[in-house]
Design a protein around this motif. Structure first.
Motif, PDB file in Angstrom:
ATOM      1  N   THR A  32       2.158   5.183   2.192  1.00  0.00           N
ATOM      2  CA  THR A  32       2.681   4.891   1.496  1.00  0.00           C
ATOM      3  C   THR A  32       3.056   3.808   0.388  1.00  0.00           C
ATOM      4  O   THR A  32       3.824   3.709  -0.338  1.00  0.00           O
ATOM      5  CB  THR A  32       3.886   4.712   3.081  1.00  0.00           C
ATOM      6  N   ILE A  33       2.111   3.012   0.493  1.00  0.00           N
ATOM      7  CA  ILE A  33       2.104   1.595  -0.483  1.00  0.00           C
ATOM      8  C   ILE A  33       0.938   1.907  -1.344  1.00  0.00           C
ATOM      9  O   ILE A  33       0.325   2.732  -1.421  1.00  0.00           O
ATOM     10  CB  ILE A  33       1.003   0.370   0.517  1.00  0.00           C
ATOM     11  N   VAL A  34       2.057   1.908  -2.417  1.00  0.00           N
ATOM     12  CA  VAL A  34       1.723   2.347  -3.462  1.00  0.00           C
ATOM     13  C   VAL A  34       1.204   1.167  -4.255  1.00  0.00           C
ATOM     14  O   VAL A  34       0.549   0.093  -3.873  1.00  0.00           O
ATOM     15  CB  VAL A  34       3.535   2.525  -4.861  1.00  0.00           C
ATOM     16  N   PRO A  35       0.409   1.693  -5.342  1.00  0.00           N
ATOM     17  CA  PRO A  35      -0.993  -0.001  -6.208  1.00  0.00           C
ATOM     18  C   PRO A  35       0.134  -1.080  -6.447  1.00  0.00           C
ATOM     19  O   PRO A  35      -0.552  -1.940  -6.069  1.00  0.00           O
ATOM     20  CB  PRO A  35      -0.900   0.120  -7.561  1.00  0.00           C
ATOM     21  N   SER A  36       0.912  -0.699  -6.466  1.00  0.00           N
ATOM     22  CA  SER A  36       1.945  -2.622  -6.417  1.00  0.00           C
ATOM     23  C   SER A  36       2.256  -3.151  -5.364  1.00  0.00           C
ATOM     24  O   SER A  36       2.466  -3.831  -5.535  1.00  0.00           O
ATOM     25  CB  SER A  36       3.238  -1.845  -7.159  1.00  0.00           C
ATOM     26  N   GLY A  37       1.850  -2.754  -4.459  1.00  0.00           N
ATOM     27  CA  GLY A  37       2.404  -3.235  -3.223  1.00  0.00           C
ATOM     28  C   GLY A  37       3.307  -2.917  -2.498  1.00  0.00           C
ATOM     29  O   GLY A  37       3.419  -2.863  -0.920  1.00  0.00           O
ATOM     30  N   HIS A  38       4.322  -2.016  -3.131  1.00  0.00           N
ATOM     31  CA  HIS A  38       5.677  -1.472  -2.500  1.00  0.00           C
ATOM     32  C   HIS A  38       4.881  -0.424  -1.693  1.00  0.00           C
ATOM     33  O   HIS A  38       4.359  -0.185  -1.773  1.00  0.00           O
ATOM     34  CB  HIS A  38       6.121  -0.741  -3.579  1.00  0.00           C
ATOM     35  N   ILE A  39       6.758  -0.497  -0.709  1.00  0.00           N
ATOM     36  CA  ILE A  39       6.557   0.753   0.260  1.00  0.00           C
ATOM     37  C   ILE A  39       7.118   1.854  -0.525  1.00  0.00           C
ATOM     38  O   ILE A  39       8.480   1.723  -0.959  1.00  0.00           O
ATOM     39  CB  ILE A  39       6.879   0.599   1.620  1.00  0.00           C
TER      40      ILE A  39
ATOM     41  N   GLN B 101      14.032   6.803   3.966  1.00  0.00           N
ATOM     42  CA  GLN B 101      13.221   6.676   5.003  1.00  0.00           C
ATOM     43  C   GLN B 101      11.682   6.358   4.038  1.00  0.00           C
ATOM     44  O   GLN B 101      11.710   6.403   3.325  1.00  0.00           O
ATOM     45  CB  GLN B 101      13.193   8.088   5.562  1.00  0.00           C
ATOM     46  N   ILE B 102      10.642   5.648   5.059  1.00  0.00           N
ATOM     47  CA  ILE B 102       9.244   5.507   4.636  1.00  0.00           C
ATOM     48  C   ILE B 102       9.355   7.114   4.319  1.00  0.00           C
ATOM     49  O   ILE B 102       9.240   7.593   5.324  1.00  0.00           O
ATOM     50  CB  ILE B 102       7.961   4.818   5.622  1.00  0.00           C
TER      51      ILE B 102
ATOM     52  N   PRO C   8       5.345  -7.247  -2.697  1.00  0.00           N
ATOM     53  CA  PRO C   8       5.834  -7.035  -1.402  1.00  0.00           C
ATOM     54  C   PRO C   8       5.193  -7.464  -0.865  1.00  0.00           C
ATOM     55  O   PRO C   8       3.925  -7.254  -0.833  1.00  0.00           O
ATOM     56  CB  PRO C   8       5.768  -5.649  -2.450  1.00  0.00           C
ATOM     57  N   ALA C   9       5.209  -7.364  -0.076  1.00  0.00           N
ATOM     58  CA  ALA C   9       4.495  -8.054   1.553  1.00  0.00           C
ATOM     59  C   ALA C   9       4.759  -6.898   2.661  1.00  0.00           C
ATOM     60  O   ALA C   9       5.625  -6.809   3.374  1.00  0.00           O
ATOM     61  CB  ALA C   9       5.732  -9.153   2.551  1.00  0.00           C
ATOM     62  N   SER C  10       4.359  -5.383   1.863  1.00  0.00           N
ATOM     63  CA  SER C  10       4.131  -4.574   2.741  1.00  0.00           C
ATOM     64  C   SER C  10       2.648  -4.779   3.776  1.00  0.00           C
ATOM     65  O   SER C  10       2.113  -3.165   4.131  1.00  0.00           O
ATOM     66  CB  SER C  10       3.949  -3.490   1.255  1.00  0.00           C
ATOM     67  N   GLY C  11       2.028  -5.995   4.183  1.00  0.00           N
ATOM     68  CA  GLY C  11       0.246  -5.399   4.454  1.00  0.00           C
ATOM     69  C   GLY C  11       1.042  -4.740   5.870  1.00  0.00           C
ATOM     70  O   GLY C  11       0.008  -4.586   6.902  1.00  0.00           O
ATOM     71  N   ILE C  12       2.196  -5.108   6.813  1.00  0.00           N
ATOM     72  CA  ILE C  12       2.203  -5.116   8.064  1.00  0.00           C
ATOM     73  C   ILE C  12       2.889  -3.494   8.388  1.00  0.00           C
ATOM     74  O   ILE C  12       2.596  -2.546   9.251  1.00  0.00           O
ATOM     75  CB  ILE C  12       3.855  -5.141   9.426  1.00  0.00           C
ATOM     76  N   VAL C  13       2.516  -2.764   7.340  1.00  0.00           N
ATOM     77  CA  VAL C  13       1.963  -1.260   7.267  1.00  0.00           C
ATOM     78  C   VAL C  13       0.991  -0.405   6.495  1.00  0.00           C
ATOM     79  O   VAL C  13       1.381   1.017   6.917  1.00  0.00           O
ATOM     80  CB  VAL C  13       3.472  -0.527   6.186  1.00  0.00           C
TER      81      VAL C  13
END
Length: 439
Positions: free
Chosen positions: A311-318, A325-326, A299-304
């Protein structure tokens, strides 16, 4: 416990299939009804629209969507049809790619020559025709950071937002066949052509990963070049292991028909590839002068990371709430959809992305109107659908609810698969490239 008689098991099996088919029909009818009802509501809203003359240009609030793959693009379309027509809001889409990347056909075009340009569909204002002209603003740039009020772009521009939808999707370190990994169409086409040449000039092709991308790449390569050695390596005990037994069996039979060697329960060590051999996790070496890695999608979650790192879990998901909602109570105006959201679905695909986009868009509209964002995302029946190509002229479409499955084997007469219909669905004329987004 006594086993059920074979006849009874057969009857139960047929009953489950019949129920599954009826659910499929119902799913299709609901999908069409949803689309046409939204279109009708948008047309009525446009006819009755009355702008607020007191709203100046500096008073307009932004609904910013980060990413315009399946989920972000569809969220923008739905919002264009549903936001109030009083002039208080506009939709701003931020997308770095010059064209929509139709990634479903990337494995095919990594092998087959002459069609690669069809994988890149021009973004068009026509896709947002449910809303008035100018409601959707397009910014070709990349978001590098987020604050509680603004998105910060690579160019240095800062765009404030009243609501934010994060739809950044996923990335793959090795790029093709899953992702291009570049922003410009022409550069992506050259990468596809380079992959085609690698496959064409190879003698021993090794594909890592037994999901859809790996299976389709391996079967296409062997079908196109039957004299080449093609091996697929998968860490699990069955190809397409997340799907029903029928699809797994169909995949296995296709491998045998095409004479693709299948190695299960092993992993490839990519760094061991030396142009002649590659090493597996067991230490075994196999001949390989063309290694294609179909694993490692993240997952491309870096901007968070700076806005809501927890909110970024070990898998990289948000991590998200049921209403998408986040999962941060201090950010009620931020939503997440698509591959980057931790939504616990069996088969992330365009249908899941579109349904999540729908939830986000509808909840944003409710919030604008001062209502509770009550719509929640749950995995639906249609989310388990997959169409898997098994060579250049065959496919299997599977409908799977976790217990029973329907399989529809089919012939595929078109080498470019569903490109023509996808271009048309996105408001573009096949296959006329109008360039980057322009009003």
């Amino acid at each position: 416990m006594a086993e059920k008689p074979p006849q009874r098991m057969t009857l139960l099996h047929r009953l489950r299939k019949a129920i599954l088919f009826l659910r499929l029909v119902g799913y299709g009818l609901r999908t069409y009804y949803n689309f046409f009802s939204r279109s009708l509501a948008a047309k009525i809203a446009n006819r009755l629209a009355k702008s607020d003359p007191s709203v100046g240009s500096t008073d307009v609030k932004n609904i910013v969507i980060v990413g315009a793959a399946f989920s972000g693009l569809y969220a923008a379309r739905l919002l264009a049809g549903a936001v109030p027509r009083d002039g208080h809001y506009r939709i701003v889409v931020v997308e770095p790619n010059s064209h929509f990347n139709f990634t479903w056909v990337f494995p095919r075009f990594c092998v087959v020559e002459g069609h690669e340009h069809k994988a890149f569909i021009p973004y068009s204002p026509e896709f947002f025709d449910m809303g008035p002209k100018g409601l959707v603003q397009w910014v070709r740039d990349r978001v590098t950071d987020l604050t509680r009020e603004s998105v910060i772009l690579r160019s240095g521009e800062v765009i404030p937002y009243e609501y934010l939808i994060i739809a950044t999707g996923s990335n793959v370190a090795d790029g093709l066949p899953s992702r291009a990994g570049v922003e410009d169409k022409e550069e992506a086409i050259e990468l596809l052509k380079a992959m085609q040449n690698r496959v064409k000039n190879a003698s021993h092709i090794v594909v890592a990963g037994g999901g859809a991308a790996g299976v389709e790449t391996a079967t296409d390569a062997k079908d196109r070049y039957p004299d080449k050695s093609v091996t697929i390596v998968h860490s699990r005990q069955a190809l397409m292991h997340r799907f029903g037994g029928g699809l797994q069996q169909g995949t296995s039979e296709a491998m045998k028909r095409l004479d693709v060697e299948v190695i299960l329960g092993e992993k490839v060590l990519p760094e061991s590839a030396d142009g002649n051999f590659i090493t597996l996790s067991s230490g075994k070496k196999i001949e390989c002068d063309c290694f294609i890695n179909c694993t490692g999608q993240k997952p491309a979650s870096g901007i968070v990371a700076s806005l809501a790192p927890n909110t970024i879990v070990p898998s990289g998901h948000i991590r998200v709430k049921p209403n998408l909602q986040i999962d941060d109570d201090s950010l009620p105006n931020v939503y997440v959809c698509g591959d980057v959201a931790q939504a616990e679905v069996r088969n992330p695909n365009s249908r899941v992305a579109a349904r999540q986009a729908e939830i986000c868009a509808d909840n944003v509209v409710r919030a604008i109107k001062g209502k509770t964002p009550k719509y929640i995302f749950t995995e639906g029946f249609g989310d388990g659908v997959i169409k898997l190509t098994l060579g250049l002229d065959r496919s299997i479409t599977q409908y799977f609810d976790g217990k029973s499955e329907l399989l529809f084997p089919a012939e595929e007469p078109d080498l470019d698969l569903m490109c023509k219909g996808t271009w048309a669905a996105m408001g573009a004329k096949p296959f006329e490239d109008t360039g980057v987004y322009s009003e």
